[in-house]
Write an enzyme that holds these catalytic residues in place. Structure first.
Site, PDB file in Angstrom:
ATOM      1  N   ASP A   1      29.499  92.021  39.319  1.00  0.00           N
ATOM      2  CA  ASP A   1      29.491  91.909  40.641  1.00  0.00           C
ATOM      3  C   ASP A   1      30.454  91.467  41.631  1.00  0.00           C
ATOM      4  O   ASP A   1      30.384  91.247  42.696  1.00  0.00           O
ATOM      5  CB  ASP A   1      28.098  91.009  40.684  1.00  0.00           C
ATOM      6  CG  ASP A   1      26.788  91.622  41.357  1.00  0.00           C
ATOM      7  OD1 ASP A   1      26.998  92.444  42.010  1.00  0.00           O
ATOM      8  OD2 ASP A   1      25.813  90.621  40.803  1.00  0.00           O
TER       9      ASP A   1
ATOM     10  N   GLN B   1      20.726  89.476  38.475  1.00  0.00           N
ATOM     11  CA  GLN B   1      20.152  89.573  39.770  1.00  0.00           C
ATOM     12  C   GLN B   1      19.741  88.366  40.684  1.00  0.00           C
ATOM     13  O   GLN B   1      18.982  87.684  39.981  1.00  0.00           O
ATOM     14  CB  GLN B   1      18.946  90.685  39.710  1.00  0.00           C
ATOM     15  CG  GLN B   1      18.254  91.025  40.992  1.00  0.00           C
ATOM     16  CD  GLN B   1      19.377  92.010  41.998  1.00  0.00           C
ATOM     17  OE1 GLN B   1      19.963  92.803  41.431  1.00  0.00           O
ATOM     18  NE2 GLN B   1      19.343  91.785  43.108  1.00  0.00           N
TER      19      GLN B   1
ATOM     20  N   LYS C   1      19.761 100.284  40.315  1.00  0.00           N
ATOM     21  CA  LYS C   1      21.021 100.077  39.494  1.00  0.00           C
ATOM     22  C   LYS C   1      20.688 100.741  38.185  1.00  0.00           C
ATOM     23  O   LYS C   1      21.702 101.220  37.733  1.00  0.00           O
ATOM     24  CB  LYS C   1      21.314  98.461  39.457  1.00  0.00           C
ATOM     25  CG  LYS C   1      21.734  97.853  40.583  1.00  0.00           C
ATOM     26  CD  LYS C   1      21.826  96.450  40.902  1.00  0.00           C
ATOM     27  CE  LYS C   1      21.854  95.784  42.401  1.00  0.00           C
ATOM     28  NZ  LYS C   1      21.930  94.434  42.455  1.00  0.00           N
TER      29      LYS C   1
END
Ligand code: NDP
Length: 282
Positions: free
Chosen positions: A120, A97, A53
């Site tokens: 997200d 995460q 990422k």
């Protein structure tokens, strides 16, 4: 024999689109999108994902930061960190995460991220808006799957779509996005008669996490098969949730594992962060 849906190539196109938009934002508004990634502790898989990422964020021209608190950070301290990122105007997207250490409740942390910075698309407000058919930041993996379908010209309207897996991050939002495109959607889970449902699928999306659970012989001839699963076999080989070779003999299109959905997830995260930055101009 199925055509491969090349997620790597499509993801590279998405990143190029994002990069062009970032250049424009910088030129016309002096604005550089910023993505903050929070990785708690030392989960080895998380490290690999976060590196991917960060690399993508740099490639598209974002500012990016990795915050890496220790495994034993308290929930309160992590919440404080999230609040700081929420208030930081240079940060447009925040990603925490998963998985988090056991003593931290992921629902509490995800809900603490400002919905407009929720890169997200996991925040309850974004999930709820998706359910209601309103504009929302979309969960990256199913959003990436929708883009893959678009790329092959697959029009879900009127098709029978079967989604295997009902997690909040993949299965449920996937089903809702397909429904929004007017597919007739079935959601399968561990109590479903899987073979029966899969056999009727024109579009099949599998997100379970069990190596080769869906047998090639179950695939409807001409189906579009999207395999979200990523499973490491004892010999080290990475395989999906679908038995690839026999499925590829029957399907019209199929995603490889790796190189299918995985790269799309990261590319859509870039897109979500870009859109979050663009929204601050409105
Ligand atoms: P979860 O473990 O949260 O959910 C798995 C789902 O699969 C559950 O709904 C479960 O059903 C269902 N399931 C389990 N066993 C069966 C079975 N025998 N038959 C039918 N359904 C079953 O997983 P995630 O959604 O987080 O992830 C799924 C997979 O996708 C994993 O391999 C993960 O690594 C991968 N993944 C890949 C991404 C990518 O970018 N490529 C991104 C995210 C995930 P029930 O609810 O009844 O328990």
């Amino acid at each position: 024999m199925a055509q491969l849906m090349d997620g790597k190539a499509v993801a590279a196109r998405v990143r190029a689109e994002v990069k062009a938009a970032v250049d424009r934002l910088q030129r016309e508004h002096g604005l550089t999108p910023g993505l903050a990634v929070v990785r708690v502790g030392e989960d080895p898989a998380s490290k690999v994902y976060v590196n991917g990422k960060k690399k993508a964020a740099e490639e598209v021209g974002f500012n990016s930061w990795e915050l890496h608190p220790a495994e034993d950070i308290t929930q309160d301290a992590l919440l404080k960190l999230i609040h700081q990122l929420n208030e930081d105007p240079a940060v447009h997207g925040i990603l925490v995460q998963l998985p988090l250490p056991r003593h931290i409740d992921p629902d509490v942390i995800i809900s603490a991220v400002k919905p407009e910075k929720d890169a997200d698309g996991f925040h309850p407000l974004n999930a709820g808006n998706l359910l209601l058919g309103r504009p929302a930041t979309r969960a990256c993996t199913p959003f990436g799957v929708m883009r893959l379908l678009e790329e092959i010209g697959c029009e879900p309207a009127g098709k029978r779509a079967v989604v295997v897996g009902r997690s909040n991050i993949v299965g449920k939002p996937m089903a809702l996005m397909l429904l929004q495109k007017n597919a007739t959607v079935t959601i399968c889970h561990s109590k479903s008669d899987l073979r029966r449902e899969v056999e009727g699928a024109d579009i099949l999306v599998v997100a379970v996490g069990v190596a080769e659970l869906v047998k090639g012989a179950w695939i409807k001839p001409g189906a579009v098969v999207i395999d979200v699963g990523m499973n490491r076999k004892p010999d080290g080989k990475l395989v999906g949730d679908v038995e690839f070779a026999p499925a590829a003999e029957r399907a019209a299109y199929i995603t490889p594992v790796p190189g299918g959905v995985g790269p799309m997830t990261i590319a859509m995260l870039m897109r979500n962060t870009l859109e979050a930055a663009e929204r601050t101009l409105r």
